[in-house]
Write a protein that holds these residues in place. Structure first.
Motif, PDB file in Angstrom:
ATOM      1  N   HIS A  88       5.483   6.034  -4.841  1.00  0.00           N
ATOM      2  CA  HIS A  88       5.633   5.367  -3.537  1.00  0.00           C
ATOM      3  C   HIS A  88       6.540   4.157  -3.668  1.00  0.00           C
ATOM      4  O   HIS A  88       6.837   3.701  -4.775  1.00  0.00           O
ATOM      5  N   HIS A  90       6.575   0.229  -1.742  1.00  0.00           N
ATOM      6  CA  HIS A  90       5.630  -0.561  -0.948  1.00  0.00           C
ATOM      7  C   HIS A  90       6.104  -0.664   0.501  1.00  0.00           C
ATOM      8  O   HIS A  90       7.299  -0.787   0.775  1.00  0.00           O
ATOM      9  N   GLU A  97       5.233  -5.570  -8.446  1.00  0.00           N
ATOM     10  CA  GLU A  97       3.987  -5.120  -9.056  1.00  0.00           C
ATOM     11  C   GLU A  97       4.116  -5.183 -10.575  1.00  0.00           C
ATOM     12  O   GLU A  97       5.198  -4.967 -11.112  1.00  0.00           O
ATOM     13  N   TYR A  99       2.715  -3.419 -14.127  1.00  0.00           N
ATOM     14  CA  TYR A  99       2.024  -2.307 -14.766  1.00  0.00           C
ATOM     15  C   TYR A  99       1.890  -2.654 -16.239  1.00  0.00           C
ATOM     16  O   TYR A  99       2.772  -3.294 -16.807  1.00  0.00           O
ATOM     17  N   HIS A 136       8.175   3.661  -7.345  1.00  0.00           N
ATOM     18  CA  HIS A 136       7.667   3.807  -8.707  1.00  0.00           C
ATOM     19  C   HIS A 136       6.660   4.944  -8.815  1.00  0.00           C
ATOM     20  O   HIS A 136       5.932   5.239  -7.875  1.00  0.00           O
ATOM     21  N   HIS A 158       1.372   1.138   0.916  1.00  0.00           N
ATOM     22  CA  HIS A 158       2.026   2.251   0.205  1.00  0.00           C
ATOM     23  C   HIS A 158       2.784   3.110   1.205  1.00  0.00           C
ATOM     24  O   HIS A 158       2.201   3.570   2.172  1.00  0.00           O
TER      25      HIS A 158
HETATM   26 ZN    ZN Z   1       2.757   0.318  -6.168  1.00  0.00          ZN
END
Ligand code: ZN
Ligand code: S6P
Length: 187
Positions: A88, A90, A97, A99, A136, A158
């Motif tokens: 998705h 944003h 974000e 990770y 991503h 999303h």
């Molecule tokens: Zn995300």
């Protein structure tokens, strides 16, 4: 003052537990149309769980809030293509974000607004910043569950539709027993 803990996080396997943890599962049938090999996809069990997301999202989708999540992506392939998340961008495009890899091995695939892709190896301890305006997805390139932590702005939202039509420009596939990046233009 000691505040009550709302959840707990296991640093070894990434498990999130607690009352305010939301759990979502995605099955193969939820990923229809994403994999190159449609015949292989149709031959598999549509109810098979491909990944689970556990999220601590107690604050709700407020500006300035943060969500914390752990995605567990099981090992597997559709044809030669590794199991992957839907992917998705944003809804609020400028939201970034973090990770980080907890367990297993995989790939983080990103795509910016010019449809330029990057692919990074996710492994225990790897840290990845996904900037805003960037789609991503992750893929599991190993034989054990890929466990990835994430933290993102609570108001990010999303958007799956924006990328569903053309998808990502690359696929992560197995060739001669090892993961390689395949350009979709070459298909
Ligand atoms: Zn995300
Ligand atoms: C949320 C974050 C992750 C994903 C999760 C599942 O912004 O990026 O928690 O939601 O990895 O992926 P997807 O594409 O199905 O939402």
């Amino acid at each position: 003052m000691i505040l009550p803990s709302q959840a707990s996080f296991s640093p070894s396997n990434g498990r999130l537990s607690g009352e305010q943890v939301n759990r979502a599962v995605r099955r193969l049938k939820d990923l229809r149309g994403l994999f190159a090999d449609e015949a292989a996809f149709l031959a598999m069990d549509p109810e098979q769980i491909v990944y689970e997301v556990h999220a601590h999202d107690a604050c709700g989708p407020v500006e300035g809030g943060l969500f914390f999540g752990v995605s567990t992506l099981f090992p597997g392939k559709v044809g030669q293509e590794y199991f992957m998340t839907k992917g998705h961008i944003h809804e609020r495009r400028n939201r970034g974000e973090y990770y980080w890899g907890i367990e297993g091995r995989g790939a983080l695939v990103t795509m910016n607004e010019r449809r330029e892709a990057t692919v990074a190896v996710i492994e225990p301890g790897s840290l990845h910043y996904v900037p805003g305006n960037t789609a991503h997805r992750i893929a599991n390139t190993g034989n054990v569950p890929l466990v990835v932590g994430a933290c993102w702005p609570a108001d990010a939202g999303h958007d799956y539709d924006a990328i569903a039509e053309r998808g990502f420009p690359v696929r992560i596939v197995e060739e001669n027993g090892a993961p390689v990046v395949r350009n979709r233009e070459d298909e």
